[in-house]
Scaffold this motif. Structure first.
Motif, PDB file in Angstrom:
ATOM      1  N   GLY A 183      59.882  27.328 101.767  1.00  0.00           N
ATOM      2  CA  GLY A 183      59.309  28.669 101.713  1.00  0.00           C
ATOM      3  C   GLY A 183      59.322  29.311 100.342  1.00  0.00           C
ATOM      4  O   GLY A 183      58.503  30.171 100.062  1.00  0.00           O
ATOM      5  N   TYR A 184      60.239  28.932  99.454  1.00  0.00           N
ATOM      6  CA  TYR A 184      60.362  29.597  98.160  1.00  0.00           C
ATOM      7  C   TYR A 184      59.102  29.469  97.320  1.00  0.00           C
ATOM      8  O   TYR A 184      58.656  30.434  96.721  1.00  0.00           O
ATOM      9  CB  TYR A 184      61.555  29.033  97.365  1.00  0.00           C
ATOM     10  N   VAL A 185      58.507  28.283  97.288  1.00  0.00           N
ATOM     11  CA  VAL A 185      57.422  28.046  96.349  1.00  0.00           C
ATOM     12  C   VAL A 185      56.193  28.890  96.628  1.00  0.00           C
ATOM     13  O   VAL A 185      55.368  29.076  95.748  1.00  0.00           O
ATOM     14  CB  VAL A 185      57.027  26.554  96.271  1.00  0.00           C
ATOM     15  N   PHE A 186      56.064  29.412  97.837  1.00  0.00           N
ATOM     16  CA  PHE A 186      54.887  30.220  98.131  1.00  0.00           C
ATOM     17  C   PHE A 186      55.148  31.720  98.034  1.00  0.00           C
ATOM     18  O   PHE A 186      54.258  32.514  98.256  1.00  0.00           O
ATOM     19  CB  PHE A 186      54.294  29.853  99.490  1.00  0.00           C
ATOM     20  N   ASP A 187      56.380  32.121  97.692  1.00  0.00           N
ATOM     21  CA  ASP A 187      56.641  33.533  97.453  1.00  0.00           C
ATOM     22  C   ASP A 187      55.752  33.977  96.299  1.00  0.00           C
ATOM     23  O   ASP A 187      55.766  33.376  95.229  1.00  0.00           O
ATOM     24  CB  ASP A 187      58.107  33.776  97.069  1.00  0.00           C
ATOM     25  N   GLY A 188      54.946  34.987  96.509  1.00  0.00           N
ATOM     26  CA  GLY A 188      54.083  35.491  95.447  1.00  0.00           C
ATOM     27  C   GLY A 188      52.756  34.764  95.315  1.00  0.00           C
ATOM     28  O   GLY A 188      51.905  35.172  94.533  1.00  0.00           O
ATOM     29  N   CYS A 189      52.553  33.672  96.064  1.00  0.00           N
ATOM     30  CA  CYS A 189      51.263  32.969  96.013  1.00  0.00           C
ATOM     31  C   CYS A 189      50.267  33.733  96.885  1.00  0.00           C
ATOM     32  O   CYS A 189      50.586  34.158  97.987  1.00  0.00           O
ATOM     33  CB  CYS A 189      51.388  31.538  96.530  1.00  0.00           C
ATOM     34  N   ASP A 190      49.070  33.914  96.389  1.00  0.00           N
ATOM     35  CA  ASP A 190      48.037  34.652  97.110  1.00  0.00           C
ATOM     36  C   ASP A 190      46.991  33.674  97.637  1.00  0.00           C
ATOM     37  O   ASP A 190      46.225  33.115  96.855  1.00  0.00           O
ATOM     38  CB  ASP A 190      47.387  35.668  96.172  1.00  0.00           C
ATOM     39  N   PRO A 191      46.938  33.447  98.956  1.00  0.00           N
ATOM     40  CA  PRO A 191      45.949  32.505  99.497  1.00  0.00           C
ATOM     41  C   PRO A 191      44.512  32.947  99.240  1.00  0.00           C
ATOM     42  O   PRO A 191      43.582  32.151  99.347  1.00  0.00           O
ATOM     43  CB  PRO A 191      46.272  32.456 100.992  1.00  0.00           C
ATOM     44  N   ASN A 192      44.324  34.208  98.871  1.00  0.00           N
ATOM     45  CA  ASN A 192      42.983  34.696  98.552  1.00  0.00           C
ATOM     46  C   ASN A 192      42.629  34.523  97.078  1.00  0.00           C
ATOM     47  O   ASN A 192      41.540  34.907  96.654  1.00  0.00           O
ATOM     48  CB  ASN A 192      42.854  36.169  98.952  1.00  0.00           C
ATOM     49  N   ASP A 193      43.560  33.964  96.291  1.00  0.00           N
ATOM     50  CA  ASP A 193      43.310  33.714  94.872  1.00  0.00           C
ATOM     51  C   ASP A 193      43.772  32.308  94.500  1.00  0.00           C
ATOM     52  O   ASP A 193      44.667  32.134  93.677  1.00  0.00           O
ATOM     53  CB  ASP A 193      44.040  34.755  94.014  1.00  0.00           C
ATOM     54  N   PRO A 194      43.148  31.281  95.120  1.00  0.00           N
ATOM     55  CA  PRO A 194      43.544  29.899  94.803  1.00  0.00           C
ATOM     56  C   PRO A 194      43.024  29.484  93.426  1.00  0.00           C
ATOM     57  O   PRO A 194      42.212  30.189  92.805  1.00  0.00           O
ATOM     58  CB  PRO A 194      42.866  29.076  95.900  1.00  0.00           C
ATOM     59  N   ALA A 195      43.486  28.319  92.978  1.00  0.00           N
ATOM     60  CA  ALA A 195      42.951  27.753  91.730  1.00  0.00           C
ATOM     61  C   ALA A 195      41.446  27.578  91.887  1.00  0.00           C
ATOM     62  O   ALA A 195      40.949  27.332  92.983  1.00  0.00           O
ATOM     63  CB  ALA A 195      43.609  26.419  91.440  1.00  0.00           C
ATOM     64  N   LYS A 196      40.745  27.714  90.804  1.00  0.00           N
ATOM     65  CA  LYS A 196      39.307  27.473  90.796  1.00  0.00           C
ATOM     66  C   LYS A 196      39.068  25.984  90.560  1.00  0.00           C
ATOM     67  O   LYS A 196      39.934  25.276  90.080  1.00  0.00           O
ATOM     68  CB  LYS A 196      38.619  28.298  89.692  1.00  0.00           C
ATOM     69  N   VAL A 197      37.864  25.527  90.880  1.00  0.00           N
ATOM     70  CA  VAL A 197      37.510  24.136  90.670  1.00  0.00           C
ATOM     71  C   VAL A 197      36.371  24.090  89.688  1.00  0.00           C
ATOM     72  O   VAL A 197      35.354  24.774  89.870  1.00  0.00           O
ATOM     73  CB  VAL A 197      37.083  23.442  91.985  1.00  0.00           C
ATOM     74  N   ILE A 235      45.814  19.004  98.689  1.00  0.00           N
ATOM     75  CA  ILE A 235      45.019  19.650  97.631  1.00  0.00           C
ATOM     76  C   ILE A 235      44.853  21.139  97.920  1.00  0.00           C
ATOM     77  O   ILE A 235      44.995  21.977  97.014  1.00  0.00           O
ATOM     78  CB  ILE A 235      43.644  18.949  97.462  1.00  0.00           C
ATOM     79  N   ASN A 236      44.579  21.490  99.170  1.00  0.00           N
ATOM     80  CA  ASN A 236      44.422  22.908  99.514  1.00  0.00           C
ATOM     81  C   ASN A 236      45.711  23.680  99.265  1.00  0.00           C
ATOM     82  O   ASN A 236      45.682  24.791  98.721  1.00  0.00           O
ATOM     83  CB  ASN A 236      43.968  23.059 100.962  1.00  0.00           C
ATOM     84  N   LYS A 237      46.854  23.107  99.637  1.00  0.00           N
ATOM     85  CA  LYS A 237      48.139  23.779  99.382  1.00  0.00           C
ATOM     86  C   LYS A 237      48.399  23.892  97.883  1.00  0.00           C
ATOM     87  O   LYS A 237      48.894  24.910  97.404  1.00  0.00           O
ATOM     88  CB  LYS A 237      49.279  23.044 100.075  1.00  0.00           C
ATOM     89  N   LEU A 238      48.078  22.835  97.127  1.00  0.00           N
ATOM     90  CA  LEU A 238      48.269  22.877  95.680  1.00  0.00           C
ATOM     91  C   LEU A 238      47.377  23.934  95.031  1.00  0.00           C
ATOM     92  O   LEU A 238      47.803  24.626  94.102  1.00  0.00           O
ATOM     93  CB  LEU A 238      48.013  21.497  95.070  1.00  0.00           C
ATOM     94  N   ASP A 239      46.140  24.080  95.517  1.00  0.00           N
ATOM     95  CA  ASP A 239      45.246  25.118  94.986  1.00  0.00           C
ATOM     96  C   ASP A 239      45.855  26.507  95.175  1.00  0.00           C
ATOM     97  O   ASP A 239      45.794  27.356  94.269  1.00  0.00           O
ATOM     98  CB  ASP A 239      43.875  25.065  95.662  1.00  0.00           C
ATOM     99  N   ILE A 240      46.434  26.763  96.344  1.00  0.00           N
ATOM    100  CA  ILE A 240      47.059  28.064  96.602  1.00  0.00           C
ATOM    101  C   ILE A 240      48.313  28.219  95.747  1.00  0.00           C
ATOM    102  O   ILE A 240      48.539  29.265  95.141  1.00  0.00           O
ATOM    103  CB  ILE A 240      47.381  28.223  98.101  1.00  0.00           C
ATOM    104  N   PHE A 241      49.126  27.176  95.671  1.00  0.00           N
ATOM    105  CA  PHE A 241      50.350  27.200  94.878  1.00  0.00           C
ATOM    106  C   PHE A 241      50.045  27.489  93.405  1.00  0.00           C
ATOM    107  O   PHE A 241      50.684  28.325  92.778  1.00  0.00           O
ATOM    108  CB  PHE A 241      51.071  25.855  95.031  1.00  0.00           C
ATOM    109  N   GLU A 242      49.063  26.803  92.836  1.00  0.00           N
ATOM    110  CA  GLU A 242      48.722  27.000  91.418  1.00  0.00           C
ATOM    111  C   GLU A 242      48.064  28.359  91.198  1.00  0.00           C
ATOM    112  O   GLU A 242      48.309  29.010  90.192  1.00  0.00           O
ATOM    113  CB  GLU A 242      47.827  25.877  90.918  1.00  0.00           C
ATOM    114  N   GLY A 243      47.210  28.783  92.093  1.00  0.00           N
ATOM    115  CA  GLY A 243      46.633  30.121  92.031  1.00  0.00           C
ATOM    116  C   GLY A 243      45.591  30.303  90.947  1.00  0.00           C
ATOM    117  O   GLY A 243      45.189  29.358  90.250  1.00  0.00           O
ATOM    118  N   GLY A 244      45.166  31.538  90.794  1.00  0.00           N
ATOM    119  CA  GLY A 244      44.079  31.905  89.899  1.00  0.00           C
ATOM    120  C   GLY A 244      44.374  31.744  88.421  1.00  0.00           C
ATOM    121  O   GLY A 244      43.462  31.900  87.596  1.00  0.00           O
ATOM    122  N   GLN A 245      45.627  31.429  88.053  1.00  0.00           N
ATOM    123  CA  GLN A 245      45.947  31.179  86.645  1.00  0.00           C
ATOM    124  C   GLN A 245      45.409  29.825  86.191  1.00  0.00           C
ATOM    125  O   GLN A 245      45.405  29.539  85.004  1.00  0.00           O
ATOM    126  CB  GLN A 245      47.460  31.161  86.419  1.00  0.00           C
TER     127      GLN A 245
END
Length: 187
Positions: free
Chosen positions: A169-183, A94-104
């Motif tokens: 490694g590709y899927v996290f290119d451009g992902c910002d760990p400081n801007d994960p999905a919100k809950v 879930i934590n990785k998915l939150d980062i992957f999905e991001g603030g959008q």
């Protein structure tokens, strides 16, 4: 309804395993494994932890994100979204998915209907079964202008884009760990 007042930063979920509804790139298990385990070819012991079952999410519509390989969903009472109900997700997943999905996106809990039989691409012939709760990533209201007015196509993704998305490694290119999905906070 999602409003800015009931959105909070992502936090680690409760102990135990979780379920999710995937309606885009993550419908393909190899993409899920690449996001959560940094490789598409995971050992059988990892694959055995997760199930992927066809399902329908009522009350939402899926659209392409402008200039991207992935879709977003937004509430729409007149539509249903086909996807995959995934089980066995861990807190780390879930934590990785939150980062992957991001603030959008906003992660929220919804009810999906598992499919006992999958019909055609328009849903004709679907046989709906059991209802299950799942986490889903809904496109954030502040970003809805980034959605195109057309459906995202899984088969087009598989043909033209998937090979890139299953490289370590590709899927996290451009992902910002400081801007994960919100809950979305429970109301």
């Amino acid at each position: 309804m999602v409003t800015l007042e009931n959105i909070q930063p992502s936090v680690q979920a409760d102990e135990g395993t979780h379920t999710a509804f995937f309606y885009g790139t993550l419908m393909v298990p190899d993409v899920f494994y690449t996001v959560c385990y940094n490789q598409s070819n995971v050992p059988p012991e990892i694959k055995a932890l997760h199930t992927f079952t066809p399902a329908i999410l009522p009350g939402y519509i899926r659209r392409r994100v402008r200039g991207a390989d992935y879709p977003g969903i937004t509430p729409d009472k007149d539509h249903k979204v086909f996807g995959m109900y995934a089980s066995g997700l861990t807190n780390a997943n879930i934590n990785k998915l939150d980062i992957f999905e991001g603030g959008q996106y906003v992660r929220k809990t919804v009810e999906v209907k598992l499919l006992e039989k999958v019909g055609d691409v328009k849903g004709e012939g679907n046989v709906e079964g059991e209802t299950k709760k799942a986490e889903v990533y809904v496109f954030h209201p502040d970003h809805e202008d980034e959605l195109e007015d057309r459906e995202w196509d899984l088969e087009e993704f598989r043909r033209e884009k998937m090979q890139r998305w299953t490289r370590a490694g590709y899927v996290f290119d451009g992902c910002d760990p400081n801007d994960p999905a919100k809950v979305e906070a429970a109301v």
